[in-house]
Enzyme design. Structure first.
Site, PDB file in Angstrom:
ATOM      1  N   GLY A 297      -4.370  -2.071  -0.654  1.00 16.96           N
ATOM      2  CA  GLY A 297      -3.584  -1.761  -1.839  1.00 16.96           C
ATOM      3  C   GLY A 297      -3.371  -0.276  -2.014  1.00 16.96           C
ATOM      4  O   GLY A 297      -3.961   0.541  -1.299  1.00 16.96           O
TER       5      GLY A 297
ATOM      6  N   HIS B 233      -6.481  -2.181   9.305  1.00 19.48           N
ATOM      7  CA  HIS B 233      -5.786  -3.441   8.992  1.00 19.48           C
ATOM      8  C   HIS B 233      -5.913  -4.442  10.146  1.00 19.48           C
ATOM      9  O   HIS B 233      -5.084  -4.451  11.055  1.00 19.48           O
ATOM     10  CB  HIS B 233      -4.309  -3.167   8.709  1.00 19.48           C
ATOM     11  CG  HIS B 233      -4.038  -2.561   7.380  1.00 19.48           C
ATOM     12  ND1 HIS B 233      -3.453  -3.250   6.339  1.00 19.48           N
ATOM     13  CD2 HIS B 233      -4.313  -1.332   6.906  1.00 19.48           C
ATOM     14  CE1 HIS B 233      -3.357  -2.458   5.286  1.00 19.48           C
ATOM     15  NE2 HIS B 233      -3.872  -1.281   5.610  1.00 19.48           N
TER      16      HIS B 233
ATOM     17  N   GLU C 287      -5.224  -7.471  10.173  1.00 15.32           N
ATOM     18  CA  GLU C 287      -4.184  -8.499  10.186  1.00 15.32           C
ATOM     19  C   GLU C 287      -3.040  -8.110  11.115  1.00 15.32           C
ATOM     20  O   GLU C 287      -2.164  -8.941  11.406  1.00 15.32           O
ATOM     21  CB  GLU C 287      -3.680  -8.777   8.766  1.00 15.32           C
ATOM     22  CG  GLU C 287      -2.561  -7.930   8.264  1.00 15.32           C
ATOM     23  CD  GLU C 287      -2.967  -6.471   8.074  1.00 15.32           C
ATOM     24  OE1 GLU C 287      -2.119  -5.587   8.284  1.00 15.32           O
ATOM     25  OE2 GLU C 287      -4.143  -6.208   7.731  1.00 15.32           O
TER      26      GLU C 287
ATOM     27  N   SER D 108       0.817  -1.213   0.000  1.00 17.63           N
ATOM     28  CA  SER D 108       0.000   0.000   0.000  1.00 17.63           C
ATOM     29  C   SER D 108       0.851   1.264   0.000  1.00 17.63           C
ATOM     30  O   SER D 108       0.348   2.356  -0.302  1.00 17.63           O
ATOM     31  CB  SER D 108      -0.938   0.013   1.219  1.00 17.63           C
ATOM     32  OG  SER D 108      -1.872  -1.039   1.165  1.00 17.63           O
TER      33      SER D 108
ATOM     34  N   CYS E 234      -9.214  -1.934   3.962  1.00 20.75           N
ATOM     35  CA  CYS E 234      -8.458  -0.810   3.431  1.00 20.75           C
ATOM     36  C   CYS E 234      -8.909  -0.442   2.014  1.00 20.75           C
ATOM     37  O   CYS E 234     -10.018   0.040   1.833  1.00 20.75           O
ATOM     38  CB  CYS E 234      -6.960  -1.108   3.503  1.00 20.75           C
ATOM     39  SG  CYS E 234      -5.936   0.379   3.401  1.00 20.75           S
TER      40      CYS E 234
ATOM     41  N   GLY F 100      -2.909   3.525  -4.293  1.00 21.66           N
ATOM     42  CA  GLY F 100      -3.529   4.280  -5.377  1.00 21.66           C
ATOM     43  C   GLY F 100      -4.880   4.870  -5.042  1.00 21.66           C
ATOM     44  O   GLY F 100      -5.387   4.771  -3.923  1.00 21.66           O
TER      45      GLY F 100
ATOM     46  N   GLN G 203     -12.821   0.707   0.332  1.00 18.91           N
ATOM     47  CA  GLN G 203     -13.187   1.750  -0.621  1.00 18.91           C
ATOM     48  C   GLN G 203     -13.845   1.161  -1.870  1.00 18.91           C
ATOM     49  O   GLN G 203     -14.797   1.744  -2.416  1.00 18.91           O
ATOM     50  CB  GLN G 203     -11.938   2.554  -0.982  1.00 18.91           C
ATOM     51  CG  GLN G 203     -11.339   3.298   0.211  1.00 18.91           C
ATOM     52  CD  GLN G 203      -9.876   3.621   0.046  1.00 18.91           C
ATOM     53  OE1 GLN G 203      -9.280   3.402  -1.015  1.00 18.91           O
ATOM     54  NE2 GLN G 203      -9.265   4.143   1.102  1.00 18.91           N
TER      55      GLN G 203
END
Length: 389
Positions: free
Chosen positions: A240, A358, A360, A46, A268, A242, A272
């Site tokens: 990810g 996140h 994780e 990311s 994340c 962008g 979106q």
């Protein structure tokens, strides 16, 4: 020690020393407030095309090891960068790099790994001042220059300003696996999940595997046929890099998954994408959330979780807001306690949900790990109801 400079889009120049590789790198300058976990930060896909400014004053104490990397390298190939993981940040800016590594797991120093992977960095600058600039004026285009790449300030500022903005950047395909791969649990899998790799971190499939789930990681450009062929019990949308406004293909795929009534979980960037599939808009934040101590409120219960986050874009909405979608009624399920940013959306039916943070926890707190259990419970309910065999 070679001189180096960090140049911001607004014309400010910070002079220090080279750290890692010598040369030139361009990217968006952002700051991360995490006090620990720099290896997980640097290897998080990311952070692709971003120059990370560390707010912690001393960096590198625990060196670099072969266990904490959060990427498998370009195209999902571990052999390309070794077991330690590919570093995805465009550059790294720190105040005081440690001179001695002290950790029994360390295989090398952080600086040596930055140099080995060609990551241009800078040390010896007042990162507190840089962070204040980014906090007050927002994340901006930047560059780190050293060695032969050095030039007069006006030339370096021109190079920085000539690069594209993060807004409008379509980057998921640049960090995704090319061919896909399978992560299996230690025993016979109880469920199968198709995970769309938009920049997935390695600990996410591990978290599923610990719960008896086999994870088929698919490329970012995978179509619905590739998912259907696996006959999965559910679908996962990963984190990810962008601008989510550019991810039309992922949004279309998500709408197909929702239309097929497959259970869906996203984190994340995946949050979106799900929000866009629901018809919500996204926007670029002033300086984003990047750290491992960000409080998030569950709108339904009021419970607060301390979370790890890394995002510069967010969904529009307000806490507890309900709205109609093509797939049923939905709501904003979580918000940030600091600024009210949307941190999760879900269908009221419970068939699809996502969070902006996140769970994780690599690196970060474990408060949100229950979300993996929630998704597995959804898969178990489907099997008990005979929805899927």
């Amino acid at each position: 020690m070679t001189a180096a400079v960090l140049v911001l889009e607004n014309g400010q120049v910070f002079r220090g020393r080279e750290y890692g590789a010598v040369g030139e790198t361009l990217g968006e300058a952002v700051f991360c407030t995490a006090m620990t976990g720099y290896q997980e930060t640097l290897t998080d896909p990311s952070y692709h095309r971003q120059i990370v400014v560390a707010t912690a004053p001393q960096i590198g104490n625990t060196g670099w090891n072969n266990e904490d990397g959060e990427s498998t390298g370009s195209a999902g190939s571990e052999g390309e960068v070794g077991d330690s993981g590919k570093i995805w940040v465009a550059g790294y800016a720190v105040r005081n790099p440690t001179r001695r590594v002290s950790n029994w797991r360390a295989t090398t120093s952080l600086e040596a790994e930055l140099e080995r992977q060609g990551i241009v960095g800078i040390s010896g600058i007042d990162t507190r001042t840089v962070v204040r600039v980014l906090r007050d004026h927002g994340s901006m285009r930047a560059g780190v220059f050293s060695g032969a790449a050095l030039a007069d300030d006006d030339e370096l500022i021109s190079r920085v300003r000539s690069q594209p903005s993060m807004k409008g950047a379509n980057l998921a395909g640049e960090v995704s696996t090319d061919t896909g791969y399978l992560v299996e649990p230690g025993s016979d899998p109880q469920f199968t999940v198709a995970a769309i790799d938009l920049g997935i971190k390695t600990n996410t499939p591990r978290m599923f595997a610990e719960r008896g789930v086999a994870v088929h990681v698919l490329p970012a450009d995978a179509g619905f046929d590739a998912i259907a062929e696996l006959k999965p019990d559910g679908v996962f949308l990963s984190n990810g890099p962008g601008d989510p406004a550019t991810a039309d293909d992922a949004v279309a795929l998500t709408r197909q998954v929702l239309g097929a009534d497959l259970p869906l979980f996203g984190i994340c960037f995946g949050n979106q994408i799900l929000g866009r599939a629901f018809g919500r808009n996204t926007y670029k934040m002033k300086f984003g959330h990047r750290g491992i101590n960000i409080p998030v409120i569950d709108a339904a219960t009021g419970k607060v979780s301390i979370t790890a986050q890394n995002h510069g874009f967010a969904l529009e909405g307000e806490a507890g807001e309900e709205f109609d979608t093509d797939f049923g009624r939905a709501r904003v399920s979580h918000v940030c306690a600091n600024d009210g940013t949307v941190e999760g959306v879900e269908l009221l039916s419970g068939r699809a949900f996502s969070v902006q943070y996140h769970p994780e926890a690599a690196a970060g707190p474990h408060d949100a790990a229950y979300l993996f259990d929630r998704f597995v419970s959804l898969l178990e309910a489907d099997r008990a109801n005979g929805t899927r065999s």
